[in-house]
Write a protein that holds these residues in place. Structure first.
Motif, PDB file in Angstrom:
ATOM      1  N   ASP A  50      11.410 -12.549  34.689  1.00 32.90           N
ATOM      2  CA  ASP A  50      12.281 -11.380  34.604  1.00 32.90           C
ATOM      3  C   ASP A  50      12.226 -10.624  35.940  1.00 32.90           C
ATOM      4  O   ASP A  50      11.157 -10.190  36.371  1.00 32.90           O
ATOM      5  N   LEU A  51      13.381 -10.471  36.576  1.00 34.60           N
ATOM      6  CA  LEU A  51      13.416  -9.809  37.889  1.00 34.60           C
ATOM      7  C   LEU A  51      12.891  -8.384  37.826  1.00 34.60           C
ATOM      8  O   LEU A  51      12.307  -7.880  38.791  1.00 34.60           O
ATOM      9  N   GLU A  52      13.081  -7.726  36.695  1.00 32.46           N
ATOM     10  CA  GLU A  52      12.633  -6.338  36.564  1.00 32.46           C
ATOM     11  C   GLU A  52      11.114  -6.209  36.584  1.00 32.46           C
ATOM     12  O   GLU A  52      10.590  -5.135  36.870  1.00 32.46           O
TER      13      GLU A  52
ATOM     14  N   LYS B  56       9.091 -10.150  44.616  1.00 28.90           N
ATOM     15  CA  LYS B  56      10.535 -10.020  44.841  1.00 28.90           C
ATOM     16  C   LYS B  56      10.891 -10.362  46.288  1.00 28.90           C
ATOM     17  O   LYS B  56      11.903 -11.025  46.556  1.00 28.90           O
TER      18      LYS B  56
ATOM     19  N   LYS C 133      21.242 -10.513  44.984  1.00 29.11           N
ATOM     20  CA  LYS C 133      21.121 -10.157  43.567  1.00 29.11           C
ATOM     21  C   LYS C 133      19.658  -9.864  43.216  1.00 29.11           C
ATOM     22  O   LYS C 133      19.359  -8.926  42.476  1.00 29.11           O
TER      23      LYS C 133
ATOM     24  N   SER D 269      18.345  -6.042  42.101  1.00 32.29           N
ATOM     25  CA  SER D 269      18.034  -5.919  40.673  1.00 32.29           C
ATOM     26  C   SER D 269      17.148  -4.698  40.417  1.00 32.29           C
ATOM     27  O   SER D 269      16.334  -4.310  41.261  1.00 32.29           O
ATOM     28  N   SER D 270      17.331  -4.100  39.263  1.00 25.79           N
ATOM     29  CA  SER D 270      16.498  -2.952  38.893  1.00 25.79           C
ATOM     30  C   SER D 270      15.064  -3.402  38.669  1.00 25.79           C
ATOM     31  O   SER D 270      14.797  -4.590  38.447  1.00 25.79           O
ATOM     32  N   SER D 271      14.152  -2.473  38.737  1.00 23.94           N
ATOM     33  CA  SER D 271      12.736  -2.824  38.618  1.00 23.94           C
ATOM     34  C   SER D 271      11.992  -1.807  37.754  1.00 23.94           C
ATOM     35  O   SER D 271      12.279  -0.607  37.802  1.00 23.94           O
TER      36      SER D 271
END
Length: 381
Positions: free
Chosen positions: A153-155, A162, A194, A198-200
């Protein structure tokens, strides 16, 4: 070979795997699987797969977007090993690896071992890979699918994770750019951006934030370069402007923005931008050359316009362009034979009566221009 270079049944020009030939004990008849590959040319013979060890069923095939781990052995047609990796991990469908792998691993079942014969088109192409893969070399890939799992999950990625992920995607884009495959380069840079955007749910340190911004700027600059190669001028201009929002003095972004505007014929806008880039790096010969070229083109353009105005006005002694407009908007002149037109607020033309309209037209435009209006119509450009 068949029409347009497609392979036909029995075509002996197809690449064959090293080792025993067709009809041997190892490969009794070499029944290549002309599988429904997600390929630009299915059934062409440029990309073929044969199962050596069956897997655990079609339900165990990996999905695009998952992280897969494979065992890989790559050889040339003469049997020379050019790559061997017992546990290569990549995101399926992101073009992180050879296209031959990205396309064929989707067809592998868990635990399956397969032999893939690929044309250079889906490997290292016309450039090859120095020093071990020659240009236009077909490869035979022995692949075993070891694992498949959902991508993280990028968050939830840490700042370091990242940054590493975005850099991997960016470097892959650089690889495609060097291969002159600008479409795939753009794809990789877009994926990297992207990741960065992305949000984190994790807090990053100031140093990590700064490094992420640095990677973002590099991706945007390289994205603009790829878009420029494909003549996608509006997209390239947008990418350059995004860089300049963060770094107004970024020389690469200024240079590429100037080139984009020049390609669009906007020499007047392009020249000061290139001058700004040259001021930041006076020794840059590339900027010098581009600026000199644009200055000449702009001068030629002005000479053509001046001659056009002179001919339209019918005044050989007129050396300059027509009088200046107060609103700074460009005008062009057109000779009319019978009917006189006037410019409306809606930016279209309406026909007026000949006897009354001529004096009305003069009153409307006379405040802005000092010209001979005999038999003349004026339009905004």
């Amino acid at each position: 070979m068949g029409p347009r270079g497609t392979a036909q049944p029995g075509d002996k020009s197809l690449p064959r795997p090293p080792g025993p030939g067709a009809g041997s004990e190892a490969f009794p008849s070499w029944p290549w699987a002309d599988a429904p590959l997600a390929s630009p040319c299915p059934g062409s013979g440029l990309l073929q797969k044969k199962t050596l060890v069956p897997g655990q069923g079609v339900d165990t095939r990996p999905r695009r977007g998952q992280d897969v781990t494979i065992r890989l052995k790559a050889t040339l047609e003469d049997g020379s090993v050019v790559e061997e990796n017992p546990a290569l991990t990549f995101t399926l469908g992101d073009c992180d690896v050879l296209q031959a792998l990205d396309l064929c691993v989707q067809l592998l079942e868990m635990g399956e071992t397969a032999l893939i014969v690929s044309d250079a088109k889906y490997c290292y192409g016309a450039q090859g890979r120095s020093p071990d893969v020659p240009p236009n070399a077909a490869l035979t890939l022995e692949v075993e699918l070891l694992a498949a799992r959902d991508a993280p999950d990028l968050e939830l990625l840490s700042g370091k994770e990242k940054i590493e992920l975005a850099n991997r995607k960016r470097e892959r884009g650089n690889f495609f750019y060097q291969q002159a495959d600008y479409v795939l380069a753009i794809n990789s840079y877009d994926i990297a951006l992207k990741v960065i955007g992305s949000s984190s749910k994790v807090d990053f340190s100031p140093d990590e934030e700064a490094e992420l911004l640095d990677v973002k700027v590099k991706c945007l600059n390289n994205l603009a370069a790829s878009q420029l190669k494909l003549d996608h001028y509006e997209a390239a201009l947008k990418s350059c402007n995004l860089v300049l929002e963060h770094q107004p003095g970024n020389i690469k972004a200024l240079f590429r923005k100037g080139k984009v505007l020049a390609q669009q014929g906007e020499y007047r806008e392009a020249i000061p931008i290139l001058k700004a880039a040259l001021k930041l790096e006076p020794s840059n010969k590339t900027i010098h050359a581009e600026l000199s070229k644009l200055v000449k083109k702009h001068a030629d353009q002005k000479n053509v316009e001046t001659e056009m105005y002179r001919k339209m006005l019918g005044n050989p002694s007129a050396a300059g362009a027509p009088g200046k407009c107060k609103d700074k908007l460009p005008w062009r002149l057109r000779t009319m034979d019978v009917t006189v037109f006037t410019f409306s607020e809606r930016e279209d033309w309406s026909v007026l009566g000949e006897s009354e309209s001529f004096s009305v037209m003069l009153r409307e435009v006379d405040n802005d221009m000092d010209l001979d209006y005999s038999n003349l119509a004026v339009t905004r450009g």
